[in-house]
Structures are given as structure tokens and as C-alpha cells.
Design a protein around this motif. Structure first.
Motif, PDB file in Angstrom:
ATOM      1  N   PRO A   1      -2.119   2.740  -6.650  1.00 40.26           N
ATOM      2  CA  PRO A   1      -0.720   2.953  -6.541  1.00 40.26           C
ATOM      3  C   PRO A   1       0.068   1.898  -6.417  1.00 40.26           C
ATOM      4  N   THR A   2       1.200   1.775  -6.866  1.00 39.79           N
ATOM      5  CA  THR A   2       2.162   0.611  -7.080  1.00 39.79           C
ATOM      6  C   THR A   2       3.669   0.913  -7.571  1.00 39.79           C
ATOM      7  N   PRO A   3       4.419   0.615  -6.951  1.00 38.52           N
ATOM      8  CA  PRO A   3       5.901   1.156  -7.302  1.00 38.52           C
ATOM      9  C   PRO A   3       6.109   0.689  -8.650  1.00 38.52           C
TER      10      PRO A   3
ATOM     11  N   GLY B   1      -2.980  -1.256  -1.714  1.00 43.14           N
ATOM     12  CA  GLY B   1      -2.528  -2.537  -1.257  1.00 43.14           C
ATOM     13  C   GLY B   1      -1.539  -2.556  -0.347  1.00 43.14           C
ATOM     14  N   ARG B   2      -1.043  -3.728   0.302  1.00 42.05           N
ATOM     15  CA  ARG B   2      -0.227  -3.917   1.122  1.00 42.05           C
ATOM     16  C   ARG B   2       0.369  -5.144   0.664  1.00 42.05           C
ATOM     17  N   TYR B   3       1.540  -5.632   1.721  1.00 43.82           N
ATOM     18  CA  TYR B   3       2.285  -6.691   1.277  1.00 43.82           C
ATOM     19  C   TYR B   3       3.092  -6.743   0.013  1.00 43.82           C
TER      20      TYR B   3
ATOM     21  N   LEU C   1      -0.294   3.814 -10.953  1.00 41.83           N
ATOM     22  CA  LEU C   1       0.472   5.160 -10.739  1.00 41.83           C
ATOM     23  C   LEU C   1       1.470   5.055  -9.578  1.00 41.83           C
ATOM     24  N   SER C   2       2.851   5.570  -9.872  1.00 45.33           N
ATOM     25  CA  SER C   2       3.625   5.770  -8.737  1.00 45.33           C
ATOM     26  C   SER C   2       4.100   6.973  -8.162  1.00 45.33           C
ATOM     27  N   ILE C   3       4.116   7.190  -7.194  1.00 48.28           N
ATOM     28  CA  ILE C   3       4.463   8.701  -6.643  1.00 48.28           C
ATOM     29  C   ILE C   3       6.295   8.917  -7.028  1.00 48.28           C
ATOM     30  N   GLY C   4       6.847   7.770  -7.002  1.00 48.30           N
ATOM     31  CA  GLY C   4       8.467   7.939  -6.850  1.00 48.30           C
ATOM     32  C   GLY C   4       9.057   6.665  -7.124  1.00 48.30           C
TER      33      GLY C   4
ATOM     34  N   TYR D   1      11.128   5.009  -5.381  1.00 47.75           N
ATOM     35  CA  TYR D   1      11.531   4.389  -3.779  1.00 47.75           C
ATOM     36  C   TYR D   1      10.412   3.480  -3.428  1.00 47.75           C
ATOM     37  N   VAL D   2      10.690   2.546  -2.454  1.00 49.64           N
ATOM     38  CA  VAL D   2       9.780   1.550  -2.165  1.00 49.64           C
ATOM     39  C   VAL D   2       9.031   1.811  -0.689  1.00 49.64           C
ATOM     40  N   LEU D   3       7.823   2.030  -0.947  1.00 46.14           N
ATOM     41  CA  LEU D   3       6.995   2.068   0.629  1.00 46.14           C
ATOM     42  C   LEU D   3       6.121   0.689   1.000  1.00 46.14           C
TER      43      LEU D   3
ATOM     44  N   GLY E   1       3.211   0.053   1.311  1.00 48.62           N
ATOM     45  CA  GLY E   1       1.778  -0.087   0.948  1.00 48.62           C
ATOM     46  C   GLY E   1       1.353   1.261   0.118  1.00 48.62           C
ATOM     47  N   GLY E   2       0.150   1.231  -0.149  1.00 51.67           N
ATOM     48  CA  GLY E   2      -0.551   2.314  -1.245  1.00 51.67           C
ATOM     49  C   GLY E   2      -0.998   3.581  -0.342  1.00 51.67           C
TER      50      GLY E   2
ATOM     51  N   ALA F   1       1.005   6.817  -0.676  1.00 54.62           N
ATOM     52  CA  ALA F   1       0.879   7.286  -2.273  1.00 54.62           C
ATOM     53  C   ALA F   1      -0.333   7.855  -2.351  1.00 54.62           C
TER      54      ALA F   1
HETATM   55  N1  LIG Z   1       2.692   4.394  -5.440  1.00 55.48           N
HETATM   56  C1  LIG Z   1       3.460   3.750  -5.097  1.00 55.48           C
HETATM   57  C2  LIG Z   1       4.780   3.261  -4.459  1.00 55.48           C
HETATM   58  C3  LIG Z   1       4.759   2.264  -3.603  1.00 55.48           C
HETATM   59  C4  LIG Z   1       3.848   1.048  -3.075  1.00 55.48           C
HETATM   60  C5  LIG Z   1       2.438   1.264  -3.441  1.00 55.48           C
HETATM   61  C6  LIG Z   1       1.588   0.358  -3.322  1.00 55.48           C
HETATM   62  C7  LIG Z   1       1.857  -0.875  -2.620  1.00 55.48           C
HETATM   63  C8  LIG Z   1       1.095  -2.199  -2.215  1.00 55.48           C
HETATM   64  C9  LIG Z   1       2.033  -2.960  -1.479  1.00 55.48           C
HETATM   65  N2  LIG Z   1       3.484  -2.013  -1.561  1.00 55.48           N
HETATM   66  C10 LIG Z   1       4.767  -2.750  -1.163  1.00 55.48           C
HETATM   67  C11 LIG Z   1       5.487  -3.454  -2.305  1.00 55.48           C
HETATM   68  C12 LIG Z   1       6.938  -3.460  -1.921  1.00 55.48           C
HETATM   69  C13 LIG Z   1       7.501  -3.920  -2.919  1.00 55.48           C
HETATM   70  C14 LIG Z   1       7.137  -4.311  -4.119  1.00 55.48           C
HETATM   71  C15 LIG Z   1       5.890  -4.230  -4.252  1.00 55.48           C
HETATM   72  N3  LIG Z   1       5.105  -3.630  -3.223  1.00 55.48           N
HETATM   73  C16 LIG Z   1       3.342  -1.102  -2.078  1.00 55.48           C
HETATM   74  C17 LIG Z   1       4.178   0.200  -2.576  1.00 55.48           C
HETATM   75  N4  LIG Z   1       5.958   2.009  -3.437  1.00 55.48           N
HETATM   76  N5  LIG Z   1       6.762   3.094  -3.849  1.00 55.48           N
HETATM   77  C18 LIG Z   1       6.014   3.765  -4.572  1.00 55.48           C
HETATM   78  N6  LIG Z   1       6.166   5.040  -5.050  1.00 55.48           N
END
Ligand SMILES: N#Cc1c(-c2ccc3ccn(Cc4ccccn4)c3c2)n[nH]c1N
Length: 247
Positions: free
Chosen positions: A87-89, A113-115, A135-138, A140-142, A144-145, A148
Motif C-alpha cells: 500500500p502506498t499513496p 509502511g509508515r513514516y 496499490l493505493s486505496i484513494g 488522500y494521505v494516510l 501508514g499502510g 489501506a
Molecule cells: N494505500 C495507501 C495510502 C496511503 C499510505 C500507504 C502507505 C504508507 C506508508 C507511509 N505512509 C505515509 C505517507 C505519507 C506521505 C507520503 C508517503 N507516505 C503511507 C500512506 N496514504 N493514502 C493512501 N491511499
């Protein structure tokens, strides 16, 4: 299906003990295994992050713990190979079609992931021995994973035979491929027939299945046009009969 989840917050996944997915786990339909990434750290503080090369805000997850965790988690299965989901944005959009595709996999591993994310070399290294998808669920920024991963695990697990009691409800889902032409679902009602002065639409009490189906399609079209006009663009013009165009 086997699902491994690697995270620094295993308790985040307590919801997977509840409801239908919890029942499916207890019945053996789904084998969910949680792994604390810090198990693969060896310093006093169980460090999993460090400052980013090139500078910039925040921290990046170190590659070493992830490499060892993925080796350990994916290495103990008699030669079988999982699909790794990251999972990642910045990932490809996760859709119902992806849920259907992933539900056909025998083994998924989710790396939470985190941070500011996981060192990019982890995905490259993993791709040398298993399929990897980001993959990203949308949009917007979370933080961590984990959230998601919960979303994706639920979307995938509910499609597995036996997890939902009523197979029909899977088929009638919004976004179920081919169902209702990719329209979102219209309103649903149950007893009582009148509640706080609101009556259930009489057609639903009529027992006339043809009229009920027509009404539900009209309402699905109406709601899709209001909330998801982008989905209407995908409708095959031939499937829209004259009345549909009047909704
Ligand atoms: N899927 C999904 C996500 C996530 C997501 C997933 C994993 C991680 C690991 C760390 N961060 C924080 C972060 C903030 C800023 C830039 C990078 N990372 C995550 C955010 N945010 N929004 C989604 N749709």
C-alpha cells in the motif's frame, strides 16, 4: 487463502478478529498471520527508520528489517510464492476488479509502511523472487499502510466462497463487474413500512418483481448520475434503453 501482514502495529488488525472475516478465520477459510516488523531488528530500540538520503522531512523505513522479514515470511512455504502488496499513496488505484483478481490468489503478503514510506530497494529486491504490486486505496494521505491493508483485506476476503452468507449479496454489490452495468446501488429499506413519517416506496411492497427490478435500476441510475457521473461514461450505450435515458 493465506494472508500475511507485516507491520509495526499488529494491534491495528484486531478488527480482523470480528464479524464475518473473524468467523472465516476461525473456520479456516482464511489464514491471516500478523508479523511485527520489529522482530527483525536487533538494536536496543528496535529501530525501523532513519533519515532520508538527499535530505527532506520525516523518516524512511530501513531496508534491512524489511528484507529479513520478507525472507522469513515468504521463505517457509514449501516453495510456494506469494503476491506482495505494498500500500502506498503513489500506487495504482485499488479497484473492485483488483479485489476480484487478488481473491483468486492463494497467498497474499501485505507490507505496511509508515513514516514517509519504505526504502525503495525493498520492493526491487522482493520483485526478484515474487510478484510485487503497489496499490493505493484513494486520493488522500494516510499515516501508514495499515488502514489501506484493512480495506483491501476486507474487499478481497468478502469475495472468497463461504465468507459471506448470501452469495447473492456479493453479486449485487456496487462495482461488481458486470452487475447493474457498474452502477452504484440505490436506496435499500426494511421494516417498518412507515418510520418517522417516511413510507417505504410502495413499489417495494407490491410483490411485482418486474416493477421492483425496474424501480431499483432507475434508482441506481439516479444515484450514479448524482454521485458518480464518471461511471455513466462507461455505460455501453446499447444497454441503456429509452426509459433509462429519461431518468
Ligand atoms: N494505500 C495507501 C495510502 C496511503 C499510505 C500507504 C502507505 C504508507 C506508508 C507511509 N505512509 C505515509 C505517507 C505519507 C506521505 C507520503 C508517503 N507516505 C503511507 C500512506 N496514504 N493514502 C493512501 N491511499
Amino acid at each position: 487463502m493465506r494472508i500475511d501482514i507485516i507491520t509495526i502495529f499488529p494491534d491495528y488488525f484486531a478488527p480482523l478478529d470480528l464479524s464475518l472475516i473473524g468467523k472465516a478465520r476461525r473456520s479456516g477459510l482464511i489464514d491471516v498471520r500478523l508479523h511485527d516488523l520489529r522482530r527483525w531488528t536487533y538494536d536496543r530500540h528496535h529501530t525501523v527508520d532513519d533519515t532520508p538520503y538527499g535530505g527532506g522531512p520525516g523518516m524512511v523505513m530501513k531496508p534491512e528489517p524489511w528484507g529479513e522479514a520478507l525472507d522469513a515470511v515468504t521463505g517457509d512455504a514449501d516453495g510456494a510464492t506469494p503476491r506482495l502488496v505494498l500500500p502506498t499513496p503513489s500506487g495504482l488505484p485499488f479497484t473492485q476488479q483488483d479485489a476480484v483478481r487478488l481473491a483468486a490468489e492463494p497467498w497474499l503478503v501485505f507490507a505496511c509502511g509508515r513514516y514517509e514510506g519504505i526504502d525503495a530497494r525493498v520492493a526491487v529486491d522482493a520483485a526478484r523472487r515474487m510478484p510485487v504490486e503497489e496499490l493505493s486505496i484513494g486520493d488522500y494521505v494516510l499515516n501508514g499502510g495499515e488502514a489501506a491493508t484493512l480495506v483491501m483485506v476486507e474487499a478481497v476476503s468478502r469475495l472468497l466462497p463461504g465468507v459471506l452468507g448470501n452469495a447473492e449479496s456479493v453479486a449485487q454489490d456496487s462495482f461488481a463487474p458486470g452487475m447493474m452495468d457498474n452502477l452504484v446501488e440505490g436506496p435499500v429499506y426494511t421494516k417498518p413500512a412507515v418510520w418517522r413519517g417516511q413510507e417505504v416506496p410502495p413499489v417495494l411492497l407490491s410483490g411485482h418483481h418486474g416493477a421492483v427490478d425496474r424501480w431499483r435500476r432507475d434508482e441506481a441510475l439516479r444515484k450514479t448520475a448524482r454521485n458518480r457521473p464518471d461511471l455513466l461514461d462507461r455505460l455501453d450505450p446499447d444497454t441503456l434503453d429509452r426509459r433509462d435515458r429519461e431518468v
